[in-house]
Design a protein around this motif. Structure first.
Motif, mmCIF file in Angstrom:
data_model
loop_
_atom_site.group_PDB
_atom_site.id
_atom_site.type_symbol
_atom_site.label_atom_id
_atom_site.label_comp_id
_atom_site.label_asym_id
_atom_site.label_seq_id
_atom_site.Cartn_x
_atom_site.Cartn_y
_atom_site.Cartn_z
ATOM 1 N N LEU A 3 0.944 4.195 -3.336
ATOM 2 C CA LEU A 3 0.722 5.636 -3.107
ATOM 3 C C LEU A 3 1.783 6.534 -2.656
ATOM 4 O O LEU A 3 1.762 7.805 -3.153
ATOM 5 N N ARG A 41 -3.943 4.277 6.090
ATOM 6 C CA ARG A 41 -3.984 3.816 5.396
ATOM 7 C C ARG A 41 -3.182 1.542 5.074
ATOM 8 O O ARG A 41 -4.114 1.229 5.305
ATOM 9 N N PHE A 53 -4.294 0.405 7.630
ATOM 10 C CA PHE A 53 -6.181 -0.233 8.195
ATOM 11 C C PHE A 53 -6.066 -1.481 6.772
ATOM 12 O O PHE A 53 -6.725 -2.261 6.751
ATOM 13 N N THR A 54 -5.512 -1.619 6.278
ATOM 14 C CA THR A 54 -5.015 -2.661 5.380
ATOM 15 C C THR A 54 -4.076 -3.808 5.434
ATOM 16 O O THR A 54 -4.855 -4.920 5.186
ATOM 17 N N ALA A 95 -2.141 11.311 -0.944
ATOM 18 C CA ALA A 95 -2.884 10.949 1.415
ATOM 19 C C ALA A 95 -1.453 11.831 1.188
ATOM 20 O O ALA A 95 0.029 12.187 0.422
ATOM 21 N N GLN A 115 -1.557 9.803 6.388
ATOM 22 C CA GLN A 115 -2.051 8.946 5.961
ATOM 23 C C GLN A 115 -2.473 8.025 5.322
ATOM 24 O O GLN A 115 -2.751 6.938 5.269
ATOM 25 N N VAL A 116 -0.771 8.623 4.415
ATOM 26 C CA VAL A 116 -0.611 7.419 4.085
ATOM 27 C C VAL A 116 -0.048 5.624 4.878
ATOM 28 O O VAL A 116 -0.852 4.603 4.813
ATOM 29 N N VAL A 136 0.884 -1.090 -0.123
ATOM 30 C CA VAL A 136 -0.027 0.012 -0.001
ATOM 31 C C VAL A 136 0.464 0.623 -0.051
ATOM 32 O O VAL A 136 0.159 2.660 -0.823
ATOM 33 N N GLU A 137 1.953 1.551 0.560
ATOM 34 C CA GLU A 137 3.131 2.348 1.055
ATOM 35 C C GLU A 137 3.388 2.779 -0.237
ATOM 36 O O GLU A 137 3.862 3.829 -0.800
#
Length: 166
Positions: free
Chosen positions: A27, A115, A118-119, A107, A111-112, A23-24
């Motif tokens: 993004l 996220r 949260f994933t 983001a 915020q990154v 995810v990181e």
């Protein structure tokens, strides 16, 4: 039994960390392709943000029409969120992708991270649960096989035990 729980924990942690890193990375790649450029508001923005029928206001900004010049020199127009009451001709910052299209503001670093957490956490939990479920299915299959073998052996040997002498 302890080995199973350690394995579940390791798989869960690795799955969560891999998902968070993915995810990181995604993004960060997305952010790398975006540019902040100045744009000019072509008409005055509304004075207040609209509220939904439930009364929830998710963003205090309002929609406004802006124009900007892309890096290749072409002129563009589009709609973006601006501060309420902004005057026509005001300069606002907009974000564009590599094709010059308006996109949402990327983001922030916090915020990154949020996220990613949260994933990553649900992915880690899912990975651990998947290991437990697979282990349980293997155990049930092995138990069923052992019981069938035991039944077959009992059918063979059981009658010999039942014979009485005399």
């Amino acid at each position: 039994m302890l080995v199973t729980w350690v394995f579940v924990l390791v798989v869960g942690v690795l799955a969560g960390l891999a998902t968070a890193a993915s995810v990181e990375h995604g993004l960060a790649e997305q952010r790398a392709g975006l540019r902040a450029i100045p744009a000019v508001l072509t008409e005055a923005a509304a004075e207040t943000a609209l509220t939904t029928t439930s009364g929830f206001r998710g963003d205090d900004r309002v929609w406004g029409v802006v124009r900007w010049t892309a890096a290749d020199g072409t002129a563009h127009r589009g709609r973006t969120r601006v501060e309420p009451g902004s005057a026509a001709g005001a300069t606002v910052t907009v974000w564009t992708n590599d094709k010059g299209r308006l996109v949402a503001k990327p983001a922030t670093a916090s915020q990154v991270r949020l996220r990613a957490v949260f994933t990553g956490v649900p992915a880690g939990l899912s990975g651990g649960v998947a290991v437990l479920v697979c282990g349980r299915l293997v155990r049930v299959g092995l138990d069923r096989r052992r019981m069938e073998q035991w039944d077959a052996e009992w059918e063979r040997i059981g009658p010999k035990w039942r014979r009485t002498t005399g």
